[in-house]
Design a protein around this motif. Sequence first.
Motif, PDB file in Angstrom:
ATOM      1  N   LEU A   1       0.808  -1.216   0.000  1.00  0.00           N
ATOM      2  CA  LEU A   1       0.000   0.000   0.000  1.00  0.00           C
ATOM      3  C   LEU A   1       0.844   1.269   0.000  1.00  0.00           C
ATOM      4  O   LEU A   1       0.329   2.366  -0.127  1.00  0.00           O
ATOM      5  CB  LEU A   1      -0.932  -0.001   1.225  1.00  0.00           C
ATOM      6  N   ALA A   2       2.167   1.112   0.137  1.00  0.00           N
ATOM      7  CA  ALA A   2       3.005   2.305   0.269  1.00  0.00           C
ATOM      8  C   ALA A   2       3.179   3.043  -1.061  1.00  0.00           C
ATOM      9  O   ALA A   2       3.695   4.158  -1.080  1.00  0.00           O
ATOM     10  CB  ALA A   2       4.358   1.924   0.848  1.00  0.00           C
ATOM     11  N   GLY A   3       2.754   2.428  -2.184  1.00  0.00           N
ATOM     12  CA  GLY A   3       2.892   3.095  -3.477  1.00  0.00           C
ATOM     13  C   GLY A   3       2.113   4.399  -3.518  1.00  0.00           C
ATOM     14  O   GLY A   3       2.505   5.357  -4.191  1.00  0.00           O
ATOM     15  N   LYS A   4       1.027   4.470  -2.813  1.00  0.00           N
ATOM     16  CA  LYS A   4       0.149   5.637  -2.902  1.00  0.00           C
ATOM     17  C   LYS A   4       0.286   6.550  -1.686  1.00  0.00           C
ATOM     18  O   LYS A   4       0.144   7.763  -1.812  1.00  0.00           O
ATOM     19  CB  LYS A   4      -1.286   5.124  -3.021  1.00  0.00           C
ATOM     20  N   PHE A   5       0.527   5.960  -0.527  1.00  0.00           N
ATOM     21  CA  PHE A   5       0.548   6.760   0.701  1.00  0.00           C
ATOM     22  C   PHE A   5       1.826   6.515   1.504  1.00  0.00           C
ATOM     23  O   PHE A   5       2.427   5.457   1.427  1.00  0.00           O
ATOM     24  CB  PHE A   5      -0.647   6.406   1.591  1.00  0.00           C
ATOM     25  N   GLY A   6       2.145   7.469   2.307  1.00  0.00           N
ATOM     26  CA  GLY A   6       3.240   7.289   3.258  1.00  0.00           C
ATOM     27  C   GLY A   6       4.358   8.294   3.053  1.00  0.00           C
ATOM     28  O   GLY A   6       4.753   8.601   1.933  1.00  0.00           O
ATOM     29  N   ALA A   7       4.874   8.807   4.181  1.00  0.00           N
ATOM     30  CA  ALA A   7       5.982   9.767   4.150  1.00  0.00           C
ATOM     31  C   ALA A   7       7.291   9.015   4.414  1.00  0.00           C
ATOM     32  O   ALA A   7       7.306   8.014   5.131  1.00  0.00           O
ATOM     33  CB  ALA A   7       5.764  10.827   5.234  1.00  0.00           C
ATOM     34  N   SER A   8       8.374   9.516   3.832  1.00  0.00           N
ATOM     35  CA  SER A   8       9.692   8.923   4.090  1.00  0.00           C
ATOM     36  C   SER A   8      10.083   9.215   5.543  1.00  0.00           C
ATOM     37  O   SER A   8       9.416  10.000   6.233  1.00  0.00           O
ATOM     38  CB  SER A   8      10.725   9.532   3.143  1.00  0.00           C
ATOM     39  N   GLU A   9      11.196   8.637   5.966  1.00  0.00           N
ATOM     40  CA  GLU A   9      11.623   8.881   7.350  1.00  0.00           C
ATOM     41  C   GLU A   9      11.877  10.373   7.563  1.00  0.00           C
ATOM     42  O   GLU A   9      11.439  10.953   8.562  1.00  0.00           O
ATOM     43  CB  GLU A   9      12.897   8.073   7.661  1.00  0.00           C
ATOM     44  N   ALA A  10      12.583  10.995   6.615  1.00  0.00           N
ATOM     45  CA  ALA A  10      12.907  12.427   6.766  1.00  0.00           C
ATOM     46  C   ALA A  10      11.626  13.269   6.773  1.00  0.00           C
ATOM     47  O   ALA A  10      11.460  14.191   7.591  1.00  0.00           O
ATOM     48  CB  ALA A  10      13.832  12.871   5.640  1.00  0.00           C
ATOM     49  N   GLU A  11      10.696  12.937   5.858  1.00  0.00           N
ATOM     50  CA  GLU A  11       9.430  13.695   5.808  1.00  0.00           C
ATOM     51  C   GLU A  11       8.623  13.490   7.098  1.00  0.00           C
ATOM     52  O   GLU A  11       7.968  14.410   7.591  1.00  0.00           O
ATOM     53  CB  GLU A  11       8.584  13.235   4.609  1.00  0.00           C
ATOM     54  N   SER A  12       8.680  12.271   7.628  1.00  0.00           N
ATOM     55  CA  SER A  12       7.930  11.980   8.859  1.00  0.00           C
ATOM     56  C   SER A  12       8.471  12.813  10.021  1.00  0.00           C
ATOM     57  O   SER A  12       7.698  13.348  10.828  1.00  0.00           O
ATOM     58  CB  SER A  12       8.017  10.492   9.200  1.00  0.00           C
ATOM     59  N   VAL A  13       9.800  12.917  10.098  1.00  0.00           N
ATOM     60  CA  VAL A  13      10.406  13.731  11.157  1.00  0.00           C
ATOM     61  C   VAL A  13       9.907  15.172  11.025  1.00  0.00           C
ATOM     62  O   VAL A  13       9.479  15.807  11.998  1.00  0.00           O
ATOM     63  CB  VAL A  13      11.955  13.678  11.057  1.00  0.00           C
ATOM     64  N   ALA A  14       9.922  15.680   9.785  1.00  0.00           N
ATOM     65  CA  ALA A  14       9.500  17.070   9.552  1.00  0.00           C
ATOM     66  C   ALA A  14       8.023  17.258   9.916  1.00  0.00           C
ATOM     67  O   ALA A  14       7.630  18.266  10.521  1.00  0.00           O
ATOM     68  CB  ALA A  14       9.750  17.449   8.089  1.00  0.00           C
ATOM     69  N   LEU A  15       7.199  16.273   9.562  1.00  0.00           N
ATOM     70  CA  LEU A  15       5.762  16.371   9.860  1.00  0.00           C
ATOM     71  C   LEU A  15       5.502  16.362  11.366  1.00  0.00           C
ATOM     72  O   LEU A  15       4.677  17.126  11.877  1.00  0.00           O
ATOM     73  CB  LEU A  15       5.011  15.207   9.197  1.00  0.00           C
ATOM     74  N   LEU A  16       6.204  15.494  12.069  1.00  0.00           N
ATOM     75  CA  LEU A  16       6.029  15.429  13.529  1.00  0.00           C
ATOM     76  C   LEU A  16       6.395  16.772  14.162  1.00  0.00           C
ATOM     77  O   LEU A  16       5.671  17.297  15.015  1.00  0.00           O
ATOM     78  CB  LEU A  16       6.908  14.321  14.123  1.00  0.00           C
TER      79      LEU A  16
END
Length: 398
Positions: free
Chosen positions: A154-169
């Motif tokens: 399911l990750a083809g359509k959704f999900g942030a990379s590790e770096a993006e996740s850090v930024a989002l948090l």
Amino acid sequence: MAKGDRVFTDIASVVRELKPSYPVYCVRPEVLVRNARRFIKLFPGDVLYAVKCNPHTRVLEALYEGGIRHFDTASLPEIAQICEAYEDAHSYFMHPVKTRAAIEMAYRVYGIRHYVVDHIDELQKLYEETEKGRNVIAVVRMTTPKAEGTLFHLAGKFGASEAESVALLKKAKKLGMEVGIAFHVGSQCMDPGAYTSSLEMVGRVIAEAGIVPQCVDVGGGFPARYANMEPPPLEQYIDAVREGLRRIKLPPTVEVFCEPGRALVATGVSLLVQVQLRKGDQLYINDGIYGSLQELTTSDMRPPARLVRLEGGTANEFQTYGMMGPTCDSVDVVPGAFHLPVDVKEGDWIEIDQIGAYSNAIATRFNGFYPETFVTVMDDPVAAQLSDGPGAPSVVAA
Ligand SMILES: Cc1ncc(COP(=O)(O)O)c(C=O)c1O
């Protein structure tokens, strides 16, 4: 049990009484209750049922009876369905892309607190539509690498990379929201280790962001057993989740969630279809890829099937058949081969089992065919009787 529900002791009685020329979903509430209780007992946190997998009220009622009180809802109608049916239920808005109106309604009308995001603009939307994120938990959906043997990544359509996740948090925190982290390893995941390695990613993101999340959600993906697919037992998946949690040493305040769909409901519903014509080893049946069997076109799994005949006995010898769906479209062919007695004929019924996940939920009305009859059946489904043999024992209903 739903009012006006038709209840049958076994599949033979369904056939005898209804003689259906239309497809019939046979719901086994006892199986669903058992699945729910087992999952809740084993999982070290809250079990959120993924409503999209099968939103039928009979299925929801059985899961509720089995103790499910948390629901992964991915649209406003799903949120409304859950919140209006079950006063004590908790609904979570787990779609990474939502309309502004849906966010606003979910927040204001239904009091939803958890919202998944995987992009900075969605986070901004959430902030703007929810009184500046007051009481909101922004759950960052991380992408995960494709796990070995996972049928739907399911990750083809959704999900942030590790770096993006850090930024989002960090951004969510800065905006004054509580945060969480979620992932989905992919549906029908055959590798329990995928949960451990994904949790290690979560650990890295938490460390990098320097933020303790309010919740960590390991998603769905827990597999079901099919005729050609024997996944490791659920216990191994739970052990893998526990191992991942142990490795990242979450503080005890962090809530742990999962969002199973298939593993809770696949075994709880079968589908009774009728043979309208036999042409050699091709059986023309009354349901197909535009109806209940669409998921089979996108995966390799094969549900078990058995013959159900009203009278006269059936052959002991088996052969493989192809199944053709009811629409005029020539691509309406059910993928794979089904093992059934050699003497299948027009008018016979076939019970296709393990059909509770992504079947009625995604059926279309194409060509005027729409499977919508549900009954409750109290016997053991086909899969319980399946060995490694060529087919499930046939049933004679006379
Ligand atoms: C966000 C999310 N959670 C949970 C599920 C349920 O997955 P499964 O049925 O594989 O357990 C899905 C399925 O698409 C999903 O997209």
